[in-house]
Design a protein around this motif. Structure first.
Motif, PDB file in Angstrom:
ATOM      1  N   ASP A   1     -72.234 109.143 -20.928  1.00 35.70           N
ATOM      2  CA  ASP A   1     -72.089 107.711 -21.177  1.00 35.70           C
ATOM      3  C   ASP A   1     -72.132 106.922 -19.873  1.00 35.70           C
ATOM      4  OD1 ASP A   1     -71.760 108.001 -23.978  1.00 35.70           O
ATOM      5  OD2 ASP A   1     -69.664 108.566 -23.668  1.00 35.70           O
ATOM      6  N   HIS A   2     -71.990 107.628 -18.742  1.00 37.40           N
ATOM      7  CA  HIS A   2     -71.954 106.982 -17.436  1.00 37.40           C
ATOM      8  C   HIS A   2     -72.679 107.859 -16.419  1.00 37.40           C
ATOM      9  CE1 HIS A   2     -68.604 104.383 -18.908  1.00 37.40           C
ATOM     10  NE2 HIS A   2     -68.239 105.491 -19.536  1.00 37.40           N
ATOM     11  N   TRP A   3     -73.360 107.206 -15.479  1.00 39.48           N
ATOM     12  CA  TRP A   3     -73.944 107.862 -14.313  1.00 39.48           C
ATOM     13  C   TRP A   3     -73.338 107.217 -13.068  1.00 39.48           C
ATOM     14  CZ3 TRP A   3     -78.145 111.421 -14.725  1.00 39.48           C
ATOM     15  CH2 TRP A   3     -78.735 111.508 -15.997  1.00 39.48           C
ATOM     16  N   LEU A   4     -72.937 108.026 -12.102  1.00 44.63           N
ATOM     17  CA  LEU A   4     -72.431 107.502 -10.839  1.00 44.63           C
ATOM     18  C   LEU A   4     -73.189 108.196  -9.711  1.00 44.63           C
ATOM     19  CD1 LEU A   4     -70.533 105.485  -9.647  1.00 44.63           C
ATOM     20  CD2 LEU A   4     -68.696 107.164  -9.760  1.00 44.63           C
ATOM     21  N   ILE A   5     -73.986 107.423  -8.987  1.00 48.38           N
ATOM     22  CA  ILE A   5     -74.947 107.978  -8.039  1.00 48.38           C
ATOM     23  C   ILE A   5     -74.690 107.374  -6.668  1.00 48.38           C
ATOM     24  CG2 ILE A   5     -77.408 108.240  -7.537  1.00 48.38           C
ATOM     25  CD1 ILE A   5     -77.826 107.673 -10.629  1.00 48.38           C
ATOM     26  N   MET A   6     -74.458 108.246  -5.679  1.00 48.73           N
ATOM     27  CA  MET A   6     -74.147 107.806  -4.317  1.00 48.73           C
ATOM     28  C   MET A   6     -75.242 108.248  -3.358  1.00 48.73           C
ATOM     29  SD  MET A   6     -70.113 108.858  -4.036  1.00 48.73           S
ATOM     30  CE  MET A   6     -69.939 108.105  -2.421  1.00 48.73           C
ATOM     31  N   GLU A   7     -75.443 107.440  -2.335  1.00 50.17           N
ATOM     32  CA  GLU A   7     -76.405 107.750  -1.285  1.00 50.17           C
ATOM     33  C   GLU A   7     -75.680 108.533  -0.181  1.00 50.17           C
ATOM     34  OE1 GLU A   7     -79.992 104.871   0.069  1.00 50.17           O
ATOM     35  OE2 GLU A   7     -78.031 104.311   0.841  1.00 50.17           O
ATOM     36  N   ILE A   8     -76.091 109.785   0.008  1.00 48.12           N
ATOM     37  CA  ILE A   8     -75.485 110.659   1.020  1.00 48.12           C
ATOM     38  C   ILE A   8     -76.603 111.312   1.819  1.00 48.12           C
ATOM     39  CG2 ILE A   8     -74.112 112.749   1.420  1.00 48.12           C
ATOM     40  CD1 ILE A   8     -72.353 110.542   0.493  1.00 48.12           C
ATOM     41  N   PRO A   9     -76.598 111.223   3.153  1.00 50.86           N
ATOM     42  CA  PRO A   9     -77.690 111.792   3.950  1.00 50.86           C
ATOM     43  C   PRO A   9     -77.788 113.313   3.795  1.00 50.86           C
ATOM     44  CG  PRO A   9     -76.376 110.262   5.271  1.00 50.86           C
ATOM     45  CD  PRO A   9     -75.627 110.485   3.993  1.00 50.86           C
ATOM     46  N   GLN A  10     -79.008 113.813   3.877  1.00 48.37           N
ATOM     47  CA  GLN A  10     -79.236 115.246   3.957  1.00 48.37           C
ATOM     48  C   GLN A  10     -78.916 115.719   5.376  1.00 48.37           C
ATOM     49  OE1 GLN A  10     -83.321 114.717   2.623  1.00 48.37           O
ATOM     50  NE2 GLN A  10     -82.911 115.916   0.798  1.00 48.37           N
ATOM     51  N   PRO A  11     -78.729 117.047   5.585  1.00 48.47           N
ATOM     52  CA  PRO A  11     -78.882 118.151   4.635  1.00 48.47           C
ATOM     53  C   PRO A  11     -77.727 118.223   3.638  1.00 48.47           C
ATOM     54  CG  PRO A  11     -78.095 118.982   6.734  1.00 48.47           C
ATOM     55  CD  PRO A  11     -78.376 117.526   6.946  1.00 48.47           C
ATOM     56  N   TRP A  12     -78.032 118.827   2.495  1.00 46.82           N
ATOM     57  CA  TRP A  12     -77.061 118.993   1.426  1.00 46.82           C
ATOM     58  C   TRP A  12     -76.734 120.475   1.263  1.00 46.82           C
ATOM     59  CZ3 TRP A  12     -80.704 115.866  -2.232  1.00 46.82           C
ATOM     60  CH2 TRP A  12     -80.571 114.497  -1.998  1.00 46.82           C
ATOM     61  N   PRO A  13     -75.593 120.924   1.752  1.00 41.84           N
ATOM     62  CA  PRO A  13     -75.222 122.331   1.541  1.00 41.84           C
ATOM     63  C   PRO A  13     -74.935 122.617   0.072  1.00 41.84           C
ATOM     64  CG  PRO A  13     -73.402 121.118   2.508  1.00 41.84           C
ATOM     65  CD  PRO A  13     -74.573 120.181   2.502  1.00 41.84           C
ATOM     66  N   GLN A  14     -74.842 123.876  -0.277  1.00 35.05           N
ATOM     67  CA  GLN A  14     -74.618 124.254  -1.674  1.00 35.05           C
ATOM     68  C   GLN A  14     -73.306 123.691  -2.198  1.00 35.05           C
ATOM     69  OE1 GLN A  14     -74.949 128.444  -2.410  1.00 35.05           O
ATOM     70  NE2 GLN A  14     -74.660 128.258  -4.604  1.00 35.05           N
ATOM     71  N   GLU A  15     -72.278 123.681  -1.361  1.00 32.11           N
ATOM     72  CA  GLU A  15     -70.956 123.190  -1.780  1.00 32.11           C
ATOM     73  C   GLU A  15     -70.741 121.750  -1.307  1.00 32.11           C
ATOM     74  OE1 GLU A  15     -69.187 124.932  -3.816  1.00 32.11           O
ATOM     75  OE2 GLU A  15     -70.591 126.613  -3.709  1.00 32.11           O
ATOM     76  N   LEU A  16     -71.776 120.941  -1.406  1.00 28.53           N
ATOM     77  CA  LEU A  16     -71.743 119.574  -0.878  1.00 28.53           C
ATOM     78  C   LEU A  16     -70.594 118.751  -1.442  1.00 28.53           C
ATOM     79  CD1 LEU A  16     -73.024 117.125   0.581  1.00 28.53           C
ATOM     80  CD2 LEU A  16     -74.579 116.894  -1.353  1.00 28.53           C
ATOM     81  N   PHE A  17     -70.376 118.834  -2.740  1.00 25.84           N
ATOM     82  CA  PHE A  17     -69.356 118.001  -3.374  1.00 25.84           C
ATOM     83  C   PHE A  17     -67.951 118.365  -2.885  1.00 25.84           C
ATOM     84  CE2 PHE A  17     -72.870 117.091  -6.153  1.00 25.84           C
ATOM     85  CZ  PHE A  17     -72.623 115.806  -6.616  1.00 25.84           C
ATOM     86  N   GLN A  18     -67.753 119.620  -2.514  1.00 25.69           N
ATOM     87  CA  GLN A  18     -66.439 120.069  -2.051  1.00 25.69           C
ATOM     88  C   GLN A  18     -66.251 119.837  -0.555  1.00 25.69           C
ATOM     89  OE1 GLN A  18     -68.453 122.072  -4.045  1.00 25.69           O
ATOM     90  NE2 GLN A  18     -67.307 121.523  -5.891  1.00 25.69           N
ATOM     91  N   GLU A  19     -67.354 119.692   0.196  1.00 29.48           N
ATOM     92  CA  GLU A  19     -67.266 119.668   1.657  1.00 29.48           C
ATOM     93  C   GLU A  19     -67.477 118.288   2.268  1.00 29.48           C
ATOM     94  OE1 GLU A  19     -70.143 122.515   2.979  1.00 29.48           O
ATOM     95  OE2 GLU A  19     -69.116 124.222   2.062  1.00 29.48           O
ATOM     96  N   ASN A  20     -68.247 117.414   1.635  1.00 30.24           N
ATOM     97  CA  ASN A  20     -68.582 116.139   2.248  1.00 30.24           C
ATOM     98  C   ASN A  20     -67.347 115.236   2.332  1.00 30.24           C
ATOM     99  OD1 ASN A  20     -69.578 113.127   1.934  1.00 30.24           O
ATOM    100  ND2 ASN A  20     -71.264 114.287   2.851  1.00 30.24           N
ATOM    101  N   PRO A  21     -67.056 114.646   3.503  1.00 28.87           N
ATOM    102  CA  PRO A  21     -65.824 113.846   3.656  1.00 28.87           C
ATOM    103  C   PRO A  21     -65.809 112.568   2.824  1.00 28.87           C
ATOM    104  CG  PRO A  21     -67.223 113.703   5.633  1.00 28.87           C
ATOM    105  CD  PRO A  21     -67.807 114.775   4.765  1.00 28.87           C
ATOM    106  N   THR A  22     -66.989 112.063   2.445  1.00 28.09           N
ATOM    107  CA  THR A  22     -67.030 110.871   1.587  1.00 28.09           C
ATOM    108  C   THR A  22     -66.697 111.225   0.148  1.00 28.09           C
ATOM    109  OG1 THR A  22     -68.720 109.866   3.005  1.00 28.09           O
ATOM    110  CG2 THR A  22     -68.495 108.979   0.775  1.00 28.09           C
ATOM    111  N   ILE A  23     -67.133 112.412  -0.292  1.00 26.65           N
ATOM    112  CA  ILE A  23     -66.989 112.812  -1.692  1.00 26.65           C
ATOM    113  C   ILE A  23     -65.692 113.555  -1.958  1.00 26.65           C
ATOM    114  CG2 ILE A  23     -68.105 114.080  -3.575  1.00 26.65           C
ATOM    115  CD1 ILE A  23     -70.693 113.886  -1.862  1.00 26.65           C
ATOM    116  N   LYS A  24     -65.253 114.369  -1.003  1.00 27.68           N
ATOM    117  CA  LYS A  24     -64.099 115.248  -1.217  1.00 27.68           C
ATOM    118  C   LYS A  24     -62.865 114.519  -1.750  1.00 27.68           C
ATOM    119  CE  LYS A  24     -61.675 119.055   1.084  1.00 27.68           C
ATOM    120  NZ  LYS A  24     -61.518 119.795   2.356  1.00 27.68           N
ATOM    121  N   PRO A  25     -62.541 113.313  -1.254  1.00 26.89           N
ATOM    122  CA  PRO A  25     -61.353 112.621  -1.790  1.00 26.89           C
ATOM    123  C   PRO A  25     -61.497 112.187  -3.245  1.00 26.89           C
ATOM    124  CG  PRO A  25     -62.031 111.704   0.347  1.00 26.89           C
ATOM    125  CD  PRO A  25     -63.139 112.581  -0.122  1.00 26.89           C
ATOM    126  N   LEU A  26     -62.725 112.242  -3.783  1.00 26.28           N
ATOM    127  CA  LEU A  26     -62.965 111.765  -5.140  1.00 26.28           C
ATOM    128  C   LEU A  26     -62.863 112.868  -6.194  1.00 26.28           C
ATOM    129  CD1 LEU A  26     -66.108 109.622  -4.245  1.00 26.28           C
ATOM    130  CD2 LEU A  26     -63.812 108.733  -4.714  1.00 26.28           C
TER     131      LEU A  26
END
Length: 347
Positions: free
Chosen positions: A36-61
């Protein structure tokens, strides 16, 4: 039930799950997922496999995402896009938020923000809290909102760190769409590289927003039809994964309707419901389902319903991931065995 094995591909010649899926004739319909919802963020590459767990912008979310989806049951799909030299702005981050506004709908509503990079986490936090009906400061970001509801966004998975097939097949498709189609659109179409959104075995796979359709196994020769819609929709049948406004069996019925009605169906407001389904053990797929698709034509004011019976019609072997030692899995294939249309009064 028989296992269909068409155009078998020797596994010794293949490192990519999508080649196995395509060679064995796996139908991608019904694999789009539902949201019902899409939430799309602009994050620079490279993108590691565990990006969502490691990126400092995303990790707090992560905790908020889990609370929203698990505790509140909100169907939200998070995704990341790579900054673009033309579209993006140094020191700023883009956030795209799409949402389903009504029960009957044809495409997702869109809000786009371009905020200073350091504010991206706070903006997404505010959006998530608003969805949970918690106090938030979303209003303070309104002056960053962009007027881009007229822009169509095509998003191609190129996330090779999650699966090799997405990099191998998604990257050239992205480059072709970006160079040939976005550049000629007079600002009405943008093309992005994205992180994985499901369906490695259908690479190259693409999200078309704001419509919310997913496509897979795409080939260069069908891009004109996909982008410009200048021919019979039936030419896209084998590439259609489904519309994310519906669930799996509803998606299978919806494709059949679309193929019969053609491109006018895209603008119809619609919603789906599973009326009945074979009872099976957990982890098993049913052999049949009965679904209903409600629709309304916004141009003529007519509305009605389709009722469809979906039946299993065999199995194919597929590989869900690319690996040195390919693990094959049998996947049920389905067809629409019965489809009935009933019209109602004008709305």
């Amino acid at each position: 039930m028989q296992t269909q094995q068409t155009n078998q591909l020797p596994l010794t010649d293949c490192r990519f799950c999508s080649l196995v899926s395509k060679a064995n004739g796996e139908d991608p319909i019904g694999t789009a997922g539902t949201c019902d919802h899409w939430l799309i963020m602009e994050i620079p590459q490279p993108w590691p496999q565990e990006l969502f767990q490691e990126n400092p912008t995303i990790k707090p979310l992560i905790g908020l995402f889990q609370e929203l989806t698990v505790k509140h049951g909100v169907k939200l799909r998070p995704m990341l896009i790579a900054p673009d030299r033309e579209y993006s702005h140094p020191g700023f981050a883009r956030v795209l938020y799409y949402y389903r506004q009504d029960m009957l709908f044809s495409q997702f509503e869109k809000q786009e923000f371009v905020v200073p990079e350091g504010e991206a986490t706070a903006l997404v936090t505010a959006i998530l809290k608003q969805l949970m009906q918690q106090p938030n400061d979303l209003s303070k970001f309104q002056h960053y909102q962009q007027q881009t509801s007229h822009i169509r966004e095509l998003m191609v998975c190129t996330h090779a760190q999650v699966d090799l097939a997405c990099g191998r097949f998604g990257t050239p498709l992205y480059r072709q769409l970006r160079k040939e189609y976005a550049s000629a659109s007079n600002g009405k179409l943008r093309v992005w590289q994205t992180t994985h959104f499901g369906g490695h075995q259908f690479a190259p796979t693409l999200v078309d927003l704001p419509q919310g359709c997913l496509w897979g196994h795409l080939e260069p020769e069908v891009l004109d039809l996909l982008v410009d819609r200048n021919g019979s929709a039936s030419g896209l049948r084998q590439f259609y994964r489904g519309w994310t406004g519906l669930t799996k069996f509803e998606q299978i019925a919806e494709r059949e309707i679309w193929m019969q009605l053609g491109w006018t169906w895209v603008d119809y407001l619609k919603a789906g419901k599973v009326l009945a389904m074979e009872e099976v053990a957990e982890g098993q797929e049913p052999d049949w389902a009965q679904v209903r698709i409600d629709f309304a034509d916004p141009h003529s004011g007519t509305n009605g319903i389709y009722e469809a019976r979906i039946e299993a019609c065999g199995e194919v072997m597929t590989a869900l991931n690319s690996a040195k030692e390919m693990e094959l899995e049998a996947i049920k294939q389905y067809r629409v065995s019965h489809l009935v249309k009933r019209m109602s009064e004008k709305f």
